[in-house]
Write a protein that holds these residues in place. Structure first.
Motif, PDB file in Angstrom:
ATOM      1  N   ASP A  30       0.827  -1.209   0.000  1.00  0.00           N
ATOM      2  CA  ASP A  30       0.000   0.000   0.000  1.00  0.00           C
ATOM      3  C   ASP A  30       0.865   1.264   0.000  1.00  0.00           C
ATOM      4  OD1 ASP A  30      -2.415   1.424   0.025  1.00  0.00           O
ATOM      5  OD2 ASP A  30      -2.477   1.497   2.220  1.00  0.00           O
ATOM      6  N   ASP A  94       0.105   6.783   3.889  1.00  0.00           N
ATOM      7  CA  ASP A  94       0.015   5.493   4.577  1.00  0.00           C
ATOM      8  C   ASP A  94       0.659   5.507   5.963  1.00  0.00           C
ATOM      9  OD1 ASP A  94      -1.160   2.942   4.474  1.00  0.00           O
ATOM     10  OD2 ASP A  94       0.759   2.007   4.017  1.00  0.00           O
ATOM     11  N   HIS A 120      -5.099   6.101   6.276  1.00  0.00           N
ATOM     12  CA  HIS A 120      -6.258   5.425   6.868  1.00  0.00           C
ATOM     13  C   HIS A 120      -5.980   4.817   8.238  1.00  0.00           C
ATOM     14  CE1 HIS A 120      -5.249   1.152   5.280  1.00  0.00           C
ATOM     15  NE2 HIS A 120      -4.178   1.895   5.200  1.00  0.00           N
ATOM     16  N   HIS A 121      -4.886   5.209   8.893  1.00  0.00           N
ATOM     17  CA  HIS A 121      -4.609   4.700  10.247  1.00  0.00           C
ATOM     18  C   HIS A 121      -5.299   5.573  11.299  1.00  0.00           C
ATOM     19  CE1 HIS A 121      -1.331   2.848   7.924  1.00  0.00           C
ATOM     20  NE2 HIS A 121      -1.493   1.855   8.777  1.00  0.00           N
ATOM     21  N   THR A 140      -4.629   3.213   1.710  1.00  0.00           N
ATOM     22  CA  THR A 140      -4.260   4.555   1.254  1.00  0.00           C
ATOM     23  C   THR A 140      -4.392   4.631  -0.266  1.00  0.00           C
ATOM     24  OG1 THR A 140      -2.807   4.801   3.142  1.00  0.00           O
ATOM     25  CG2 THR A 140      -2.440   6.301   1.311  1.00  0.00           C
ATOM     26  N   ASP A 172      -3.548  -4.466   0.958  1.00  0.00           N
ATOM     27  CA  ASP A 172      -4.060  -4.029   2.267  1.00  0.00           C
ATOM     28  C   ASP A 172      -5.402  -4.661   2.627  1.00  0.00           C
ATOM     29  OD1 ASP A 172      -1.996  -2.463   3.243  1.00  0.00           O
ATOM     30  OD2 ASP A 172      -3.332  -0.817   3.799  1.00  0.00           O
TER      31      ASP A 172
HETATM   32 MN    MN Z   1      -2.198   0.974   4.283  1.00  0.00          MN
END
Ligand code: MN
Ligand code: 5GP
Length: 340
Positions: A30, A94, A120-121, A140, A172
């Motif tokens: 990703d 990411d 996206h964390h 991501t 991912d």
């Molecule tokens: Mn990722």
């Protein structure tokens, strides 16, 4: 993608800019796919773009379009420093905290560039002028697709960009099977195939590139698998010697933890990997359902990630790390045993 965020990004990208795009340490599919995919798009829009990674990436990603242009900070530190110093815009993709970039972090702290974060964390730090953060996103790479779309660039997605974004989404989502995979994810994938991503070639490129050594290493990992049924937990250990004996190469242990998670009834799975060079034990954590490995990794292992996939580290020895882990588990007994 929120209109206001898209407008801010558009304003920053109106004129050709000197841009650096950075992914996290130990980059995965990703990180590489989203950074290179965005890189191609911005280059085609007339910007001066360079992708930088903190350290090297696994062999199974080394066929991706444009990967030879990546500057690896660990190998070309001066060049990387100069590029970061002179960048007008820095995209961080990411990840969402400078410390995820290892040795690059101090240069990011010093930088005068405008930051654009796409990630996206969970729990993003507040360093960016434009923050496109969405923990519900599969990857991501999917977010980069939405970002390009918000910039009215969907028609400019070339087959290279499509291949890169497809790879990021595929890796991912565990090939489109994790809960983060939505109907929208599949629509994005359909658009990427229309734009020239060849799905079966990408799957082959990533998953059918095993070495004999990696298969032997997997044998060792499966032999080392331990199950703690009272906690619905399974774990795997890999010592440095076991890695050395099987000619370990970066990326060889990726995905091993999923075998532990695939056992019926297992809610929490961890792989502990000894790294004598860095004097740490690196771990990958996975879970099913509500159990948050992000919380566990943050609390005990100086790490983080998502609810169902996270990473962390311990500075203790491999055996001490395991003993400690076993003493931590009772704190989570209810959460681990109340799952459906
Ligand atoms: Mn990722
Ligand atoms: P993996 O176990 O595959 O290395 O990582 C799983 C997820 O956790 C990925 O989304 C990765 O970015 C994140 N992750 C891995 N290691 C760390 C870490 O040390 N710190 C944080 N915050 N996230 C991590």
């Amino acid at each position: 993608m929120d209109k206001l965020i898209a407008q801010k990004a558009k304003a920053l990208l109106k004129e050709p800019k000197k841009i650096v795009i950075i992914g996290h340490k130990n980059p995965d599919g990703d990180a590489i796919g989203s950074c290179l995919g965005l890189g191609f798009f911005l280059k085609n829009e007339g910007h001066d773009v360079q992708v930088i990674m903190p350290n090297d990436f696994p062999e199974f990603l080394k066929w991706l379009p444009g990967c030879e242009s990546i500057i690896v900070h660990e190998k070309e530190t001066d060049k990387s420093k100069d590029l970061i110093d002179s960048a007008e815009i820095i995209f961080t993709l990411d990840f969402n905290a400078f410390n995820r970039t290892g040795d690059i972090a101090p240069f990011l702290e010093k930088s005068k560039a405008e930051f654009i974060l796409i990630d996206h964390h969970q729990q993003p730090d507040d360093y960016a002028k434009v923050i496109f953060s969405d923990t519900s996103m599969s990857s991501t790479a999917e977010m980069v697709f939405h970002f390009i779309d918000a910039l009215e660039g969907k028609k400019s997605i070339t087959s290279e960009i499509a291949t890169l974004l497809y790879t990021g989404i595929m890796t991912d989502t565990g090939s489109f099977r994790f809960p983060s995979t939505t109907a929208i994810t599949h629509r994005v994938i359909a658009d990427l195939i229309d734009a020239g991503a060849i799905n079966y070639s990408i799957h082959e490129g990533i998953y059918d590139s095993n070495s004999e050594d990696r298969m032997h290493l997997l044998g060792v990992a499966l032999k080392n698998l331990e199950i703690l049924p009272e906690y619905n937990t399974a774990y795997i250990t890999m010592s440095q010697k076991e890695l050395d004996d099987n000619n370990f190469k970066k990326g060889d242990t990726e995905g091993f933890v999923n075998y532990a998670l695939s056992i019926k009834g297992i809610v929490l799975a961890i792989i502990f990997i000894e790294n004598k060079q860095e004097n740490i034990v690196k771990m990958s954590l996975r879970s099913k359902g509500e159990f948050s490995v992000n919380n566990l990794a943050r609390k005990y292992y100086n790490g983080g990630g998502h609810t169902n996939a996270a990473g962390g580290r311990s500075e203790k020895s491999l055996s001490e790390t395991i003993s400690e882990f076993i003493t931590i588990l009772p704190n989570y007994k209810n959460e681990l045993t109340n799952e459906d």
